[in-house]
Design an enzyme around this catalytic site. Structure first.
Site, mmCIF file in Angstrom:
data_model
loop_
_atom_site.group_PDB
_atom_site.id
_atom_site.type_symbol
_atom_site.label_atom_id
_atom_site.label_comp_id
_atom_site.label_asym_id
_atom_site.label_seq_id
_atom_site.Cartn_x
_atom_site.Cartn_y
_atom_site.Cartn_z
ATOM 1 N N HIS A 191 -24.411 -34.853 38.333
ATOM 2 C CA HIS A 191 -24.258 -33.481 37.835
ATOM 3 C C HIS A 191 -22.801 -33.040 37.801
ATOM 4 C CE1 HIS A 191 -25.342 -28.999 38.097
ATOM 5 N NE2 HIS A 191 -25.989 -29.440 37.042
ATOM 6 N N LYS A 206 -18.830 -32.679 36.653
ATOM 7 C CA LYS A 206 -18.081 -32.562 35.398
ATOM 8 C C LYS A 206 -16.612 -32.813 35.725
ATOM 9 C CE LYS A 206 -21.861 -29.826 34.911
ATOM 10 N NZ LYS A 206 -22.770 -29.514 36.021
ATOM 11 N N ASP A 252 -4.072 -38.320 31.665
ATOM 12 C CA ASP A 252 -2.757 -38.863 32.034
ATOM 13 C C ASP A 252 -2.487 -38.784 33.536
ATOM 14 O OD1 ASP A 252 -2.161 -39.572 29.449
ATOM 15 O OD2 ASP A 252 -1.063 -37.721 28.993
ATOM 16 N N HIS A 283 -24.462 -19.277 34.365
ATOM 17 C CA HIS A 283 -24.395 -20.677 34.778
ATOM 18 C C HIS A 283 -23.258 -20.912 35.768
ATOM 19 C CE1 HIS A 283 -24.106 -25.160 33.949
ATOM 20 N NE2 HIS A 283 -25.396 -24.996 34.100
ATOM 21 N N LYS A 316 -21.150 -21.202 39.103
ATOM 22 C CA LYS A 316 -21.525 -21.694 40.442
ATOM 23 C C LYS A 316 -20.337 -21.451 41.374
ATOM 24 C CE LYS A 316 -23.410 -25.261 37.522
ATOM 25 N NZ LYS A 316 -24.816 -24.952 37.408
ATOM 26 N N ASP A 324 -14.692 -13.140 51.623
ATOM 27 C CA ASP A 324 -13.701 -12.155 52.078
ATOM 28 C C ASP A 324 -12.612 -11.875 51.043
ATOM 29 O OD1 ASP A 324 -15.113 -12.048 54.439
ATOM 30 O OD2 ASP A 324 -13.775 -13.404 55.520
#
Length: 485
Positions: A220, A222, A227, A403, A405, A410
């Site tokens: 899952h 990404k 470079d 979507h 996450k 604080d």
């Protein structure tokens, strides 16, 4: 004769079920709730239940392939961790409020602390895609890409076209995509990149075009590394729906980062570890080993002084690194805990620490989408709302598809990554998250959270009263099964 065969078949199924349950109890020593749930499934739907266990109940079957990357992790990583632990108390530039969490991630997760990092935050995929394609266009040497989902739509084809162009120019291009997340994407979408000389690999591909025993364990993450100096991570995959082009999921809100600095080396190593796990021929890694400087560039001290740690987790690990790190993060809070997640299906311990925080007077806010992309998951998520409200936790329905996450603590530190607040992300998927110790970035996320609140409905007990008996029944059943999926 037929009756005898049926009786024999049922006996065989019951023996298989019993053996499976005994393995869970005495060999794997799974959590009691996990064993009880699987026992119920195999009791009420014996044959189907056993097949479901084969697909979803065991750990991933991984072929051991030792490479130089393992040596880097085992030797140099540990050296770096030990060195950082020794000097941690003498570093005056790290705020004391971060120290406990940083040390925990160092010792428990072996998450090296990087200091010089520059971050760019994206809440809209239009901005992220434009920046990403621009960076790829300017690549001079190497491009490494890993996505859970790459659609065969306009966005997916644009990425592949750009990568193929760079491959033809002589840039070394590697792409890994998850076969489960991209199950509906035709393999022809990747053909231009392959023909241009790029390498394309599936993560845990389905055998027989139906399933594999590793089907439940999806990558899952990404990751894009360009470079060895620029990297991307976060929640956005590649598809038109992320651009709010699918009316069903509009508006679409997300969170992604473009990073430069020390964290890039860790993302590069994570990419190659994932790449090595799924390629058949590891000879390509010989070139990486002999040209370390090509892929792991020196960190420029000109980058901003933003402290970051990268926490990675997956079912190939013996402990739940991500879940433990998030629980420790929540326990660190003194004033506020703000969470955005498309799914909220916590285990009992994660839920418990959130309740304790709220009862301690800490401002706990949880934002989830009102639009479901998965009925089962959404119904399971809504089953927790009453408990959250009773603990004094504020719950918001975002009027669109959220979507993003993130966790903000604080208004000083935050996490951004691929991790949903659910059992699947904590225990089943391969995930990662950046822990960011920087109040400037945290405040930027806070401002976005406040903007999102304007597009939200705050839930109260009237919402619970409005639920039909059928919806409540669905919630109860799905919540029990959620521990398995």
């Amino acid at each position: 004769m037929i009756a005898w065969m049926i009786a024999l078949s049922l006996m065989v199924i019951q023996v298989l079920n019993l053996c499976t349950i005994l393995v869970m109890i005495f060999r794997r020593r799974d959590e009691p709730i996990y064993i009880i749930a699987w026992t119920m499934i195999m009791t009420f739907i014996p044959f189907i239940g056993f097949l479901l266990y084969l697909l979803f109940g065991h750990g991933p079957i991984i072929k051991e392939k030792r490479t130089f990357l393992d040596a880097i992790e085992e030797h140099y990583y540990q050296q770096a961790v030990d060195s950082q632990l020794e000097m941690m108390d003498s570093v005056s530039t790290i705020p004391s409020s971060y120290m406990s969490l940083i040390k925990f991630n160092l010792t428990y997760n072996r998450s090296i602390l990087t200091r010089h990092n520059t971050l760019e935050y994206f809440s809209d995929a239009n901005d992220k895609y434009e920046r990403l394609l621009s960076d790829i266009e300017q690549a001079q040497d190497t491009i490494n890409v890993l996505y859970f989902i790459i659609r065969g739509d306009e966005s997916g084809k644009a990425l592949i076209k750009t990568l193929a162009k760079k491959a033809r120019e002589g840039v070394k291009v590697r792409l890994v995509y998850d076969d489960g997340g991209s199950f509906m994407t035709p393999s022809s979408v990747f053909k231009p990149l392959k023909e241009a000389g790029g390498t394309v690999v599936k993560h845990y591909p389905a055998k027989f075009k139906i399933f594999t025993l590793n089907w439940n364990y999806r990558n899952h993450r990404k990751i894009v590394v360009i470079d060895g100096t620029i990297a991307y991570l976060g929640g956005m995959n590649i598809g038109d729906e992320y651009l709010s082009k699918n009316p069903k999921f509009t508006p679409w809100r997300d969170a992604h980062l473009r990073v430069k600095g020390g964290i890039v080396q860790l993302l590069q190593l994570r990419f190659f570890k994932d790449y090595a796990a799924v390629i058949e021929d590891i000879s390509d890694l010989n070139e990486v080993e002999s040209n370390i400087e090509r892929y792991f560039r020196s960190v420029s001290l000109d980058e901003d002084e933003t402290f970051m740690q990268l926490v990675c987790d997956g079912p190939d690990q013996k402990t739940d690194h991500m879940r433990a790190a998030y629980i420790k993060l929540i326990m660190t809070a003194k004033k506020s805990i703000w969470i955005q997640s498309p799914y909220f299906i916590p285990d009992s311990e994660f839920l418990h620490v959130l309740k304790i925080a709220a009862h301690s007077g800490i401002d706990v806010k949880i934002m989830i989408p009102v639009i479901p992309d998965n009925h089962f998951v959404h119904r399971t998520t809504t089953s927790y709302i009453k408990e959250l409200l009773e603990a004094g936790i504020e719950v918001y329905f975002y009027e669109g598809f959220l979507h993003s996450k993130i966790i903000i603590i604080d208004q000083e530190m935050a996490t951004v990554g691929s991790v949903n607040m659910d059992v699947r992300s904590f225990s089943i998927n391969f995930e990662l998250a950046a822990f960011i110790y920087n109040d400037t970035m945290a405040k930027q996320l806070v401002e976005q959270f406040k903007l999102d609140q304007k597009d939200c409905r705050r839930l109260d007990f009237e919402y619970e009263k409005s639920k039909s008996w059928f919806m409540k029944a669905e919630e109860s059943v799905y919540r029990l099964l959620s521990m398995l999926m």
